[in-house]
Design a protein around this motif. Structure first.
Motif, PDB file in Angstrom:
ATOM      1  N   LEU A 225       0.757  -1.275  -0.166  1.00  0.00           N
ATOM      2  CA  LEU A 225      -0.007  -0.036   0.101  1.00  0.00           C
ATOM      3  C   LEU A 225       0.820   1.152  -0.100  1.00  0.00           C
ATOM      4  O   LEU A 225       0.535   2.278   0.509  1.00  0.00           O
ATOM      5  N   ARG A 226       2.081   1.291  -0.406  1.00  0.00           N
ATOM      6  CA  ARG A 226       2.801   2.235  -0.839  1.00  0.00           C
ATOM      7  C   ARG A 226       2.232   3.181  -1.892  1.00  0.00           C
ATOM      8  O   ARG A 226       1.613   2.740  -2.749  1.00  0.00           O
ATOM      9  N   TRP A 227       2.489   4.627  -2.129  1.00  0.00           N
ATOM     10  CA  TRP A 227       2.012   5.315  -2.955  1.00  0.00           C
ATOM     11  C   TRP A 227       2.400   4.716  -4.077  1.00  0.00           C
ATOM     12  O   TRP A 227       1.535   4.965  -5.099  1.00  0.00           O
ATOM     13  N   THR A 228       3.657   4.186  -4.314  1.00  0.00           N
ATOM     14  CA  THR A 228       3.907   3.681  -5.713  1.00  0.00           C
ATOM     15  C   THR A 228       3.193   2.355  -5.960  1.00  0.00           C
ATOM     16  O   THR A 228       2.807   2.359  -7.213  1.00  0.00           O
ATOM     17  N   ASP A 229       2.812   1.652  -4.980  1.00  0.00           N
ATOM     18  CA  ASP A 229       1.806   0.401  -5.462  1.00  0.00           C
ATOM     19  C   ASP A 229       0.527   0.894  -5.850  1.00  0.00           C
ATOM     20  O   ASP A 229      -0.085   0.504  -6.779  1.00  0.00           O
TER      21      ASP A 229
ATOM     22  N   ILE B 133      -1.534   4.997   5.374  1.00  0.00           N
ATOM     23  CA  ILE B 133      -2.143   4.513   4.177  1.00  0.00           C
ATOM     24  C   ILE B 133      -3.175   5.334   3.536  1.00  0.00           C
ATOM     25  O   ILE B 133      -2.992   5.541   2.258  1.00  0.00           O
ATOM     26  N   ALA B 134      -3.753   6.121   4.067  1.00  0.00           N
ATOM     27  CA  ALA B 134      -4.798   7.028   3.577  1.00  0.00           C
ATOM     28  C   ALA B 134      -3.963   8.296   2.888  1.00  0.00           C
ATOM     29  O   ALA B 134      -4.128   8.550   1.569  1.00  0.00           O
ATOM     30  N   GLY B 135      -2.785   8.624   3.560  1.00  0.00           N
ATOM     31  CA  GLY B 135      -2.010   9.592   2.689  1.00  0.00           C
ATOM     32  C   GLY B 135      -1.333   8.879   1.506  1.00  0.00           C
ATOM     33  O   GLY B 135      -1.091   9.756   0.723  1.00  0.00           O
ATOM     34  N   GLN B 136      -0.983   7.958   1.529  1.00  0.00           N
ATOM     35  CA  GLN B 136      -0.260   7.235   0.402  1.00  0.00           C
ATOM     36  C   GLN B 136      -1.278   7.067  -0.804  1.00  0.00           C
ATOM     37  O   GLN B 136      -0.753   7.453  -1.805  1.00  0.00           O
TER      38      GLN B 136
END
Length: 442
Positions: A251-255, A421-424
């Motif tokens: 759940l990284r922003w890249t994912d 997670i929400a920020g990502q």
């Protein structure tokens, strides 16, 4: 099989110690739609090397090595779970011994599908070869890419990469995998062909030895590499609230961005996404208070091995500078490091997309003046004054609308630095896909 891709790199300096978002996205998209028909020059690592088709290989997953693990491997096997952003009809892996002081001997390697939940594989592991042989020796300071292994994969697949190491050697690692990886006990030998995870009784939160996975897919238009520090690496991406954690959920922003690409771009405009973040690193090499553990891991120093040596790279998402300020760098040093890296990337035919430095409540007044100056440089003409190709407005996404030098509370892990997670997801959602699509090489 393609010829062995071994590279004796210049000796690396090893560490010295062992709603509004949618509107903004739409505005950015409209400014770059006309550019989406343009193409970049052939990227670094685009050699044909006996591959089927032209430029058919793309790096689909990466984990940049940063140091040596404190516990050596002793005649045992490791099983690393890798999460592909895109799939293909074959894979190949990169094994690194960049920080090693002794040769690394890999007696056997396999790849297999995984459910990402434990060390067991889904289906029989496929043997991996290196220049046609099962065994390979990687000298200190070097890396090796495997031959192609026929394994059909899709976007978001988890792949178990297993390596059997003989002798005693300190393995190179990426510290934070944000998931569990697996090892057999010392002296247990080769278990790379095991379908069950029974033999893999030890665990690690790091990624050992394997640092990239390529997929063969001539339909892809490029690989996008996210490059930066812990905000790229994924710190905060397992944080779902107080007392809640989701390791291994990718759940990284890249994912999240990779999933957006798969679902929102047409089949003819698909890209892989690789993560080249290392926590604690800086853009500039000359920040006086850089910690010993990350010295020599600045953006320019590791650019060759962590970006330019990957395959099919057409764009870099540059998210650096958050650590430079507390490490003692001013705006001038940060901007100089940006210009150096951007010039090298663009000379290689790779487009560069940059985020202004994101807020931290711990910054001093002078830090914020420098942050503002760097942000002004990045935003000039929406192209870093003509030195980059587009802007990722992550600073606007994360800032608290009431206290703009702090992170918006719903996105804050609580440390004032990293997005939960929400920020990502919010960061991934602000990225203009038409802008990224402009990096397509064909």
């Amino acid at each position: 099989m393609h010829r062995l891709l071994a590279r004796a790199l210049a000796p690396a300096r090893a560490p010295l110690a062992g709603g509004a978002a949618a509107a903004l996205s739409l505005a950015l998209a409209s400014s770059v739609l006309a550019a989406s028909a343009s193409t970049a020059a052939a990227p670094a690592g685009a050699e044909s090397g006996g591959r089927p088709g032209s430029n058919a290989w793309f790096t689909s997953w990466a984990a940049s090595q940063q140091n040596l693990a404190p516990t050596p491997l002793r005649d045992q096997s490791v099983r690393m779970i890798t999460h592909l952003s895109q799939g293909g009809d074959a894979v190949r892996i990169r094994v690194q011994n960049t920080f090693g002081e002794a040769p690394l001997t890999v007696d056997a390697a396999t790849v297999a599908h995984s459910d990402g939940e434990d060390a067991a594989t889904e289906g029989r592991p496929r043997a991996v070869t290196f220049d046609g042989g099962r065994r390979v020796v990687v000298p200190p300071g070097s890396e090796v890419w495997s031959d192609a292994t026929a394994l059909g994969t899709g976007a978001q697949d988890d792949i178990a990469v297993s390596l059997s190491v003989s002798g005693t050697v300190a393995p190179g690692r990426h510290d934070s995998a944000f998931r569990t990886n697996y090892l057999t006990p010392p002296g247990s030998g080769d278990h790379t062909a095991d379908r069950t995870g029974t033999a893999f009784t030890e665990t690690t939160g790091s990624t050992l030895l394997v640092s990239a996975v390529d997929v063969r897919n001539p339909g892809l238009r490029g690989s996008l590499v996210a490059y930066g520090s812990s905000v790229v690496d994924g710190t905060g991406s397992t944080d779902c609230g107080p007392g809640c954690s989701r390791p291994g959920a990718d759940l990284r922003w890249t994912d999240d961005l990779a999933r957006r690409i798969t679902s929102e771009l047409p089949p003819a405009r698909q890209f892989a996404v690789a993560n080249a973040g290392i926590g604690g690193t800086t853009s500039a090499a000359t920040c006086p208070d850089t910690g010993a553990s990350v010295r020599g891991l600045d953006a320019a120093a590791r650019l060759e091995r962590d970006v330019l040596s990957l395959h099919g790279v057409t764009g870099v998402l540059y998210y650096y500078g958050t650590n430079d300020l507390p490490a003692g760098c001013d705006a001038a040093r940060i901007e100089a490091s940006y210009r150096e890296v951007f010039q090298r990337l663009r000379a290689a035919g790779i487009k560069v997309y940059v985020t202004p430095i994101t807020p931290r409540p711990g910054y001093t007044d002078q830090h914020n003046r420098d942050r503002h100056a760097v942000g002004t440089f990045v935003s000039k003409w929406n192209s870093c004054g003509g030195t980059c190709d587009g802007i990722l407005p992550f600073d606007q996404v994360l800032e608290d609308p009431v206290r703009p030098n702090s992170i918006n509370p719903p996105y804050d892990t609580g440390d004032g630095v990293h997005a939960n997670i929400a920020g990502q997801q919010a960061l991934a959602d602000i990225v203009s896909l038409p802008m990224l699509a402009a990096s397509a090489r064909r």
